[in-house]
Write an enzyme that holds these catalytic residues in place. Sequence first.
Site, PDB file in Angstrom:
ATOM      1  N   TYR A   5      -2.490  -1.492  10.372  1.00 45.07           N
ATOM      2  CA  TYR A   5      -2.528  -1.760   8.933  1.00 45.07           C
ATOM      3  C   TYR A   5      -1.204  -1.351   8.276  1.00 45.07           C
ATOM      4  CZ  TYR A   5      -3.970  -1.456   4.047  1.00 45.07           C
ATOM      5  OH  TYR A   5      -4.048  -1.604   2.682  1.00 45.07           O
ATOM      6  N   SER A  33       0.872  -1.201   0.000  1.00 42.05           N
ATOM      7  CA  SER A  33       0.000   0.000   0.000  1.00 42.05           C
ATOM      8  C   SER A  33       0.890   1.226   0.000  1.00 42.05           C
ATOM      9  CB  SER A  33      -0.850  -0.013   1.278  1.00 42.05           C
ATOM     10  OG  SER A  33      -1.498   1.225   1.455  1.00 42.05           O
TER      11      SER A  33
END
Length: 276
Positions: free
Chosen positions: A157, A144
Amino acid sequence: MPRELGDKVIVITGASSGIGAATAFECARAGMKVVLNARRLEQLQEVASGVRHVGSEAHLVVGDVTEPGISGRMIDAAQEQFGRLDAVFANAGYGYQRAAVDLGRDDLRRIFDVNFFAAVDLLQEAARRLIAQNRGGHLLMCSSCLAKFTLPQNSAYSATKAAQSHVCAAMRIELAPRAIYVSSVHPVTTATEFFEVSRRLSGGGTAQGSVPGHTPKWFVQSPQRVARAVVKCLRRPRPEVWTSFTVRAVAGVMTVFPSFADLILRQAQKKDRKGM
Ligand SMILES: NC(=O)c1ccc[n+]([C@@H]2O[C@H](COP(=O)([O-])OP(=O)(O)OC[C@H]3O[C@@H](n4cnc5c(N)ncnc54)[C@H](OP(=O)(O)O)[C@@H]3O)[C@@H](O)[C@H]2O)c1
Protein backbone atom coordinates in the site's frame (compact mmCIF):
# COMPACT_ATOMS: atom_id res chain seq x y z
CA MET A 1 -6.98 35.82 -4.22
CA PRO A 2 -8.81 32.49 -3.70
CA ARG A 3 -10.05 30.86 -6.90
CA GLU A 4 -13.78 31.06 -7.59
CA LEU A 5 -15.23 27.52 -7.81
CA GLY A 6 -18.82 28.33 -8.85
CA ASP A 7 -19.83 26.39 -12.02
CA LYS A 8 -16.38 24.78 -12.33
CA VAL A 9 -16.31 21.06 -13.14
CA ILE A 10 -14.44 18.31 -11.29
CA VAL A 11 -14.09 14.56 -11.98
CA ILE A 12 -13.84 12.45 -8.79
CA THR A 13 -13.02 8.72 -8.73
CA GLY A 14 -13.89 6.49 -5.78
CA ALA A 15 -16.92 8.70 -5.16
CA SER A 16 -19.31 6.01 -3.88
CA SER A 17 -18.10 6.25 -0.27
CA GLY A 18 -15.67 7.80 2.20
CA ILE A 19 -13.38 10.62 1.15
CA GLY A 20 -14.58 10.64 -2.49
CA ALA A 21 -18.27 10.93 -1.57
CA ALA A 22 -17.55 13.61 1.07
CA THR A 23 -15.48 15.56 -1.49
CA ALA A 24 -18.31 15.36 -4.03
CA PHE A 25 -20.71 16.96 -1.50
CA GLU A 26 -18.17 19.59 -0.44
CA CYS A 27 -17.40 20.52 -4.08
CA ALA A 28 -21.13 20.71 -4.82
CA ARG A 29 -21.62 23.01 -1.83
CA ALA A 30 -18.89 25.24 -3.26
CA GLY A 31 -20.91 25.42 -6.51
CA MET A 32 -18.94 22.89 -8.57
CA LYS A 33 -20.52 20.38 -10.97
CA VAL A 34 -19.24 16.85 -10.47
CA VAL A 35 -18.57 13.76 -12.59
CA LEU A 36 -18.52 10.79 -10.22
CA ASN A 37 -16.95 7.38 -10.73
CA ALA A 38 -16.90 4.10 -8.80
CA ARG A 39 -18.04 0.50 -9.41
CA ARG A 40 -21.18 0.46 -7.20
CA LEU A 41 -24.07 2.14 -9.02
CA GLU A 42 -26.53 2.33 -6.11
CA GLN A 43 -24.08 4.08 -3.79
CA LEU A 44 -23.07 6.48 -6.56
CA GLN A 45 -26.73 7.31 -7.22
CA GLU A 46 -27.17 8.18 -3.53
CA VAL A 47 -24.18 10.51 -3.65
CA ALA A 48 -25.51 12.09 -6.87
CA SER A 49 -28.90 12.75 -5.28
CA GLY A 50 -27.12 14.39 -2.31
CA VAL A 51 -25.23 16.60 -4.76
CA ARG A 52 -28.49 17.60 -6.49
CA HIS A 53 -30.06 18.23 -3.09
CA VAL A 54 -27.53 21.00 -2.44
CA GLY A 55 -28.40 22.57 -5.81
CA SER A 56 -25.60 21.29 -8.01
CA GLU A 57 -25.34 18.76 -10.86
CA ALA A 58 -23.81 15.30 -11.02
CA HIS A 59 -23.09 12.85 -13.83
CA LEU A 60 -22.09 9.23 -13.22
CA VAL A 61 -19.48 7.13 -15.01
CA VAL A 62 -19.76 3.66 -13.49
CA GLY A 63 -16.85 1.26 -13.80
CA ASP A 64 -13.52 0.01 -12.56
CA VAL A 65 -10.78 2.64 -12.81
CA THR A 66 -8.53 0.03 -14.42
CA GLU A 67 -10.86 -0.43 -17.44
CA PRO A 68 -9.05 0.69 -20.58
CA GLY A 69 -10.37 4.06 -21.79
CA ILE A 70 -12.35 4.90 -18.64
CA SER A 71 -10.28 8.03 -17.82
CA GLY A 72 -11.09 9.41 -21.25
CA ARG A 73 -14.77 8.59 -20.77
CA MET A 74 -14.87 10.50 -17.47
CA ILE A 75 -13.29 13.56 -19.03
CA ASP A 76 -15.52 13.33 -22.12
CA ALA A 77 -18.49 13.25 -19.74
CA ALA A 78 -17.31 16.45 -18.01
CA GLN A 79 -16.89 18.26 -21.32
CA GLU A 80 -20.07 16.90 -22.97
CA GLN A 81 -22.41 17.18 -19.95
CA PHE A 82 -21.08 20.38 -18.40
CA GLY A 83 -19.12 22.00 -21.24
CA ARG A 84 -15.74 22.12 -19.51
CA LEU A 85 -13.17 20.45 -17.28
CA ASP A 86 -11.41 22.28 -14.46
CA ALA A 87 -10.14 19.65 -12.02
CA VAL A 88 -9.80 15.94 -11.32
CA PHE A 89 -9.41 14.12 -8.00
CA ALA A 90 -7.94 10.62 -8.53
CA ASN A 91 -9.11 9.17 -5.24
CA ALA A 92 -10.17 5.54 -5.85
CA GLY A 93 -7.99 3.19 -3.88
CA TYR A 94 -7.71 0.41 -1.33
CA GLY A 95 -5.21 -1.28 0.93
CA TYR A 96 -4.52 -4.53 2.72
CA GLN A 97 -2.12 -5.76 5.36
CA ARG A 98 0.42 -8.43 4.46
CA ALA A 99 4.09 -9.05 5.26
CA ALA A 100 6.30 -8.15 2.30
CA VAL A 101 7.67 -11.68 2.15
CA ASP A 102 4.15 -13.06 1.56
CA LEU A 103 3.08 -10.64 -1.20
CA GLY A 104 1.97 -12.46 -4.33
CA ARG A 105 2.79 -10.95 -7.73
CA ASP A 106 -0.92 -10.74 -8.66
CA ASP A 107 -1.81 -8.92 -5.42
CA LEU A 108 0.99 -6.45 -6.00
CA ARG A 109 0.02 -5.91 -9.63
CA ARG A 110 -3.64 -5.32 -8.75
CA ILE A 111 -2.96 -2.74 -6.03
CA PHE A 112 -0.56 -0.88 -8.34
CA ASP A 113 -3.11 -1.05 -11.18
CA VAL A 114 -5.85 0.57 -9.06
CA ASN A 115 -3.95 2.94 -6.76
CA PHE A 116 -1.13 3.98 -9.08
CA PHE A 117 -1.55 3.24 -12.80
CA ALA A 118 -5.23 4.21 -12.97
CA ALA A 119 -4.62 7.42 -10.99
CA VAL A 120 -1.68 8.41 -13.19
CA ASP A 121 -3.72 7.60 -16.30
CA LEU A 122 -6.49 9.97 -15.17
CA LEU A 123 -4.04 12.79 -14.42
CA GLN A 124 -2.29 12.33 -17.79
CA GLU A 125 -5.57 12.29 -19.72
CA ALA A 126 -6.82 15.35 -17.82
CA ALA A 127 -3.51 17.20 -18.31
CA ARG A 128 -3.70 16.67 -22.11
CA ARG A 129 -7.25 18.05 -22.24
CA LEU A 130 -6.42 20.99 -19.95
CA ILE A 131 -3.40 21.86 -22.10
CA ALA A 132 -5.67 21.80 -25.18
CA GLN A 133 -8.24 24.06 -23.41
CA ASN A 134 -5.41 26.44 -22.47
CA ARG A 135 -7.28 27.72 -19.37
CA GLY A 136 -5.22 26.11 -16.62
CA GLY A 137 -6.68 23.68 -14.10
CA HIS A 138 -6.02 21.55 -11.05
CA LEU A 139 -5.09 17.86 -10.76
CA LEU A 140 -5.29 16.15 -7.36
CA MET A 141 -4.45 12.63 -6.27
CA CYS A 142 -5.40 10.98 -2.99
CA SER A 143 -2.13 9.65 -1.62
CA SER A 144 -1.68 9.05 2.13
CA CYS A 145 0.50 9.92 5.11
CA LEU A 146 1.88 6.41 4.42
CA ALA A 147 3.49 7.82 1.27
CA LYS A 148 6.12 9.40 3.51
CA PHE A 149 6.79 6.53 5.92
CA THR A 150 5.51 2.99 6.20
CA LEU A 151 4.38 0.47 8.81
CA PRO A 152 4.94 -3.27 9.04
CA GLN A 153 2.43 -5.19 6.84
CA ASN A 154 1.81 -2.07 4.72
CA SER A 155 4.66 -2.20 2.21
CA ALA A 156 2.50 -2.74 -0.90
CA TYR A 157 0.00 0.00 0.00
CA SER A 158 2.72 2.47 1.01
CA ALA A 159 4.67 1.77 -2.17
CA THR A 160 1.65 2.75 -4.30
CA LYS A 161 1.09 5.90 -2.23
CA ALA A 162 4.76 6.96 -2.36
CA ALA A 163 4.78 6.40 -6.12
CA GLN A 164 1.66 8.60 -6.48
CA SER A 165 3.22 11.35 -4.42
CA HIS A 166 6.41 11.42 -6.54
CA VAL A 167 4.46 11.58 -9.80
CA CYS A 168 2.46 14.54 -8.43
CA ALA A 169 5.63 16.35 -7.34
CA ALA A 170 7.26 16.00 -10.77
CA MET A 171 4.06 16.81 -12.71
CA ARG A 172 3.55 19.96 -10.61
CA ILE A 173 6.83 21.41 -11.88
CA GLU A 174 6.32 20.17 -15.46
CA LEU A 175 2.81 21.64 -15.76
CA ALA A 176 3.40 24.92 -13.90
CA PRO A 177 4.14 26.85 -17.15
CA ARG A 178 0.65 25.75 -18.37
CA ALA A 179 -1.02 27.11 -15.20
CA ILE A 180 -2.04 23.55 -14.28
CA TYR A 181 -1.56 22.93 -10.56
CA VAL A 182 -0.90 19.41 -9.19
CA SER A 183 -1.50 18.48 -5.53
CA SER A 184 -1.18 15.27 -3.55
CA VAL A 185 -3.53 14.67 -0.60
CA HIS A 186 -2.17 12.89 2.49
CA PRO A 187 -4.96 11.82 4.85
CA VAL A 188 -4.24 10.14 8.19
CA THR A 189 -6.58 7.47 9.65
CA THR A 190 -10.02 8.41 8.31
CA ALA A 191 -13.28 6.72 9.31
CA THR A 192 -14.40 5.18 5.99
CA GLU A 193 -15.07 1.75 4.49
CA PHE A 194 -11.33 1.53 3.78
CA PHE A 195 -10.59 -0.57 6.88
CA GLU A 196 -13.45 -3.00 6.29
CA VAL A 197 -12.20 -3.59 2.74
CA SER A 198 -8.65 -3.94 4.05
CA ARG A 199 -9.68 -6.47 6.71
CA ARG A 200 -11.53 -8.52 4.12
CA LEU A 201 -8.59 -8.53 1.71
CA SER A 202 -6.15 -9.28 4.52
CA GLY A 203 -8.08 -12.41 5.48
CA GLY A 204 -9.44 -10.81 8.67
CA GLY A 205 -13.14 -11.35 7.91
CA THR A 206 -15.63 -8.51 7.87
CA ALA A 207 -15.29 -7.28 11.46
CA GLN A 208 -17.52 -4.34 12.34
CA GLY A 209 -16.12 -0.88 13.05
CA SER A 210 -14.48 1.27 10.44
CA VAL A 211 -11.00 1.78 11.91
CA PRO A 212 -8.54 -0.60 13.63
CA GLY A 213 -9.51 -1.14 17.29
CA HIS A 214 -6.18 0.07 18.72
CA THR A 215 -6.35 3.48 16.98
CA PRO A 216 -6.89 6.24 19.59
CA LYS A 217 -10.23 8.02 18.98
CA TRP A 218 -8.62 11.47 18.99
CA PHE A 219 -6.45 10.39 16.07
CA VAL A 220 -9.28 9.35 13.75
CA GLN A 221 -10.57 11.97 11.30
CA SER A 222 -13.83 12.23 9.40
CA PRO A 223 -13.93 12.05 5.58
CA GLN A 224 -15.63 15.47 5.69
CA ARG A 225 -12.49 16.93 7.24
CA VAL A 226 -10.38 15.64 4.34
CA ALA A 227 -13.01 16.86 1.86
CA ARG A 228 -12.94 20.38 3.33
CA ALA A 229 -9.13 20.40 3.04
CA VAL A 230 -9.40 19.32 -0.62
CA VAL A 231 -11.84 22.14 -1.43
CA LYS A 232 -9.61 24.61 0.42
CA CYS A 233 -6.76 23.43 -1.82
CA LEU A 234 -8.92 23.87 -4.94
CA ARG A 235 -9.48 27.47 -3.82
CA ARG A 236 -5.86 28.10 -2.85
CA PRO A 237 -3.66 25.51 -4.57
CA ARG A 238 -0.82 24.03 -2.54
CA PRO A 239 1.61 21.18 -3.24
CA GLU A 240 0.42 18.83 -0.50
CA VAL A 241 -2.79 18.62 1.52
CA TRP A 242 -2.35 17.43 5.13
CA THR A 243 -4.98 17.36 7.84
CA SER A 244 -2.63 16.55 10.73
CA PHE A 245 0.39 18.69 11.51
CA THR A 246 1.58 16.09 14.07
CA VAL A 247 1.67 13.25 11.54
CA ARG A 248 3.35 15.48 8.99
CA ALA A 249 6.05 16.28 11.58
CA VAL A 250 6.39 12.58 12.52
CA ALA A 251 6.86 11.76 8.82
CA GLY A 252 9.68 14.33 8.67
CA VAL A 253 11.41 12.92 11.77
CA MET A 254 11.13 9.35 10.42
CA THR A 255 12.73 10.42 7.13
CA VAL A 256 15.65 12.16 8.82
CA PHE A 257 16.19 9.48 11.51
CA PRO A 258 15.37 6.06 9.95
CA SER A 259 17.11 4.09 12.74
CA PHE A 260 14.95 5.83 15.33
CA ALA A 261 11.86 5.09 13.21
CA ASP A 262 12.83 1.38 13.05
CA LEU A 263 13.26 1.27 16.82
CA ILE A 264 9.79 2.71 17.48
CA LEU A 265 8.13 0.49 14.86
CA ARG A 266 9.86 -2.66 16.20
CA GLN A 267 8.55 -1.85 19.70
CA ALA A 268 5.04 -1.32 18.30
CA GLN A 269 5.24 -4.61 16.39
CA LYS A 270 6.29 -6.47 19.58
CA LYS A 271 3.33 -4.95 21.45
CA ASP A 272 0.95 -5.93 18.63
CA ARG A 273 2.22 -9.54 18.70
CA LYS A 274 1.79 -9.75 22.48
CA GLY A 275 -1.76 -8.39 22.11
CA MET A 276 -2.64 -11.04 19.49
N1 LIG B 1 -9.33 5.87 5.17
C1 LIG B 1 -8.09 6.18 5.46
O1 LIG B 1 -7.63 6.08 6.64
C2 LIG B 1 -7.15 6.69 4.39
C3 LIG B 1 -5.93 7.25 4.79
C4 LIG B 1 -5.06 7.72 3.80
C5 LIG B 1 -5.42 7.65 2.46
N2 LIG B 1 -6.62 7.09 2.10
C6 LIG B 1 -6.92 7.02 0.67
O2 LIG B 1 -8.17 7.66 0.44
C7 LIG B 1 -8.73 7.17 -0.79
C8 LIG B 1 -10.22 6.92 -0.57
O3 LIG B 1 -10.37 5.90 0.40
P1 LIG B 1 -11.48 5.97 1.55
O4 LIG B 1 -10.78 6.02 2.85
O5 LIG B 1 -12.50 6.97 1.24
O6 LIG B 1 -12.03 4.46 1.44
P2 LIG B 1 -13.43 3.89 0.88
O7 LIG B 1 -14.57 4.45 1.63
O8 LIG B 1 -13.23 2.40 0.86
O9 LIG B 1 -13.49 4.45 -0.60
C9 LIG B 1 -12.77 3.89 -1.66
C10 LIG B 1 -13.46 4.29 -2.94
O10 LIG B 1 -12.69 3.80 -4.04
C11 LIG B 1 -13.57 3.09 -4.91
N3 LIG B 1 -12.81 2.06 -5.60
C12 LIG B 1 -12.02 1.11 -5.06
N4 LIG B 1 -11.50 0.34 -6.01
C13 LIG B 1 -11.96 0.82 -7.20
C14 LIG B 1 -11.80 0.45 -8.55
N5 LIG B 1 -11.03 -0.58 -8.90
N6 LIG B 1 -12.44 1.17 -9.51
C15 LIG B 1 -13.24 2.21 -9.17
N7 LIG B 1 -13.43 2.61 -7.90
C16 LIG B 1 -12.81 1.92 -6.94
C17 LIG B 1 -14.68 2.56 -4.02
O11 LIG B 1 -15.89 2.40 -4.75
P3 LIG B 1 -16.51 1.04 -5.32
O12 LIG B 1 -16.21 -0.04 -4.34
O13 LIG B 1 -17.96 1.38 -5.47
O14 LIG B 1 -15.83 0.85 -6.65
C18 LIG B 1 -14.85 3.71 -3.06
O15 LIG B 1 -15.70 4.68 -3.61
C19 LIG B 1 -7.94 5.92 -1.15
O16 LIG B 1 -7.06 6.22 -2.21
C20 LIG B 1 -7.15 5.62 0.12
O17 LIG B 1 -5.93 4.99 -0.16
C21 LIG B 1 -7.50 6.61 3.04
